[in-house]
Design an enzyme around this catalytic site. Sequence first.
Site, short mmCIF file in Angstrom:
data_model
loop_
_atom_site.label_atom_id
_atom_site.label_comp_id
_atom_site.label_asym_id
_atom_site.label_seq_id
_atom_site.Cartn_x
_atom_site.Cartn_y
_atom_site.Cartn_z
N GLY A 132 0.82 -1.21 0.00
CA GLY A 132 0.00 0.00 0.00
C GLY A 132 0.85 1.25 0.00
O GLY A 132 1.18 1.79 1.06
N GLU A 157 15.95 -5.86 -10.68
CA GLU A 157 16.65 -6.93 -11.39
C GLU A 157 15.65 -7.92 -12.00
O GLU A 157 15.71 -8.23 -13.17
CB GLU A 157 17.60 -7.63 -10.44
CG GLU A 157 18.66 -8.45 -11.15
CD GLU A 157 18.11 -9.76 -11.67
OE1 GLU A 157 18.40 -10.08 -12.81
OE2 GLU A 157 17.35 -10.44 -10.95
N GLU A 213 8.29 9.08 -17.55
CA GLU A 213 8.73 10.47 -17.31
C GLU A 213 9.58 10.54 -16.04
O GLU A 213 10.62 11.20 -16.02
CB GLU A 213 7.51 11.39 -17.17
CG GLU A 213 6.77 11.65 -18.49
CD GLU A 213 6.02 10.42 -19.01
OE1 GLU A 213 5.65 9.55 -18.20
OE2 GLU A 213 5.83 10.34 -20.24
#
Lengths: 408, 371
Positions: free
Chosen positions: A142, A259, A392
Amino acid sequence: MDWQDSQEQAQFRTEVAEFIQTRLPDRYRSGEENNDETQTTGWQADRKSNDASAKESAITWADALAEKGWIAPHWPKEYGGAGLSVMEQFIYNQEMAKADAPPVGGMGVSLLGPTMIVHGSEEQKAEHLPKILSGEVAWAQGYSEPSSGSDLASLQTRATRDGDDFVINGQKIWTSGAQYADWLFALVRTDPEAPKHRGISFLVMDITTPGLTVRPIVDMGWQEPFNETFFEDVRVSTSNIIGEENRGWYVGMTLLDFERSGISGAIEYERTIKELLKYVNAESEDDTRVRDDFESVRHQIADRYLEVNVLFNFAFRIVSMQNSGMVPNYEASVNKMFGSETHQRLARTGTKVFGLYSNLWSEDSEYSPMRSSFTRDYVRSVPHTIFSGSSEIQRNVIATRGLGLPRG
Amino acid sequence: MDLGLTEMQEMLKNGARDFLENECPEQLVRDMEEDDAGYSSALWQKMAEQGWQGLLIPEEHGGAGFDFLDLCVLLEEFGRALVPGPFMSTVLGGAVPLIEIGSDEQKAEFLPKIASGDVIFTLALTEPSARFDDEGVQCEASVNGNDVTFNGVKLFVPDANVADYIIVAGRSEKGITLGIVATDQDGVDITQLQTIARDKQAEVKLNNAQGQLLGVEGAGWEALGPVIHRYTVGECAYMVGLAQMDFEISVDYAKERVQFGRPIGSFQAIQHKCADMVTDVDGSRFIMYKAAWAISTGQSEDETQMSVNMAKAWCSDATRRVVAHGQQIHGGIGFTKDYKIQLYFRRQKRAELSFGDADYHRELVAQQLGI
């Protein structure tokens, strides 16, 4: 520079591949008989499924992995992991992805466990880690809130101290898999007066705690991968804090699971493009669905193939760096950004190949090319450039943290 | 699996960078644009003393016996420094075919002289048709014993103006045939072309030009395979170094250039270009080295061919995106001749076009994928 396994690496790879080949339940094996839903919902949903065979598959697979200590291959041995080296983990992840075998343990294994190993108390570790490794408890994360996406540190879900408890009020969103989870780890604001990064704590809680409500969100691809999670006077013991109070931001940022996502994406896209090529090359002359007579379409396919190769190298670079003791910096962001954008381009190319037939969403229509998988992926890859740090944000990170450009 | 350089390669790289920063400054690069020869013979000799012309040449012929991937480490530094002159022509266009298919006598005659910097070679492959496949070779070759006579026009021949010998690809009745042609004869007429990179490419007219047969008559195209692979990947290495430097200069500029009271590098519009530049440069580097690795370690013919095509397809487009961003970040100053960034922009195009651009190699990738 070497793109091949050393002898030891090759040996370990064979061990992993043979294990998967022998022990992976049929339900998770790639093939026509597996429907799209099975592929995407995975282990965490299966273990809570009403379908007995799904549930059994999830348990059988978890037990098989547990025998090897491979539920948490990257955890240290003292905590029940396999203590694999960076390169072994990489090979393990590669082979799992190649077989399309579902990882077991979800976010408990990938994020919560490793975070707890670093920041948790001995009591917390003793209580939670074995249940993650036995597959008894699945975790959800959360972090995001409706008003805190890319700017996560602005989160507002409030935890107020009341005696030995925190009382939590607020809302989380995009809580992946929370409907199948048993426990939740969350970032909550414990000091609203402090600078935004310094008033956050990392709390864990039973997802059935009174006042906590999980509501699935239907996405634009007709799936329910994530939820809204509401907190109304949710009482959680102060002993459920991981690390120090108001240091939760730094606890939460300790681990980035870059990874695994790096290599499994490349392998998935490689499989996708190979399936596309197989289909296109096998088509009969009168299969009007395939538009490979267009040079632009042929060249797009070639470009996607190139990009997947570039993506593999980006993943190999990360593990090469880690293996020689270096800590990747902007390189992980390059993986995430380039991987997710490649995924979308690949899906788009698939829809170009099939032209008008890319309208079809249905898997089992006689008209559907490749069971409409590209059309589905075209829609379902949309969030990949958004979650886990949008493209972005990744470019901001590359530019500022990687290249040292001044923050705006 | 390890994508890092070996200790020896790190030494080669760092040594080359230090050397070229001193010996091949921007001013030399600019001077050579205006120079008829297009290279500095003093620098050429110093490079030979470093052992660079002979890097690939076996020790028995006066070289260092390094492998092709090592050469690519060096060529990346050449791209970074924009080293002008006939290095790639001589090493990739001359030494490589001699090593691959030269007779013992030819190796003994030419390779030591290449390694010592005493002769310059080039390869004349393309013709006015500007094709890179075997159909592009139409220049007439007629063989008589070990001698071969050429008639025809070769175009875009690099550094022919200073070459002592040209390895010419011609076509005899038996097929494509190679010969070593000395340039100091009446039958060889060289006209320099003015080019975008102000490098020295030429039209070479062969009018009964005499040469010695290289390899077997009619087997020239097969012999050229490994040469074209290496030259193509060498161009990729050069582009990677060039793009890396263009990117570094542009990032530095974005940190210094102030508009609206702040460095332009603090604007996300600029930051995201820089992020895309580093992604393209890094992507180019690894796909180039993968091809160099395939060549050096003798991977299968299919895998090598595919990795070479992928490298040139990717590097050609990706490095062009990099230098275009570099120009845009620099704004007006970047368009001036005096400022250095344009040197990279113009040279990228030369390398992009050499041995086939992205479209050409992408088509070959598509064909190998069976589509």
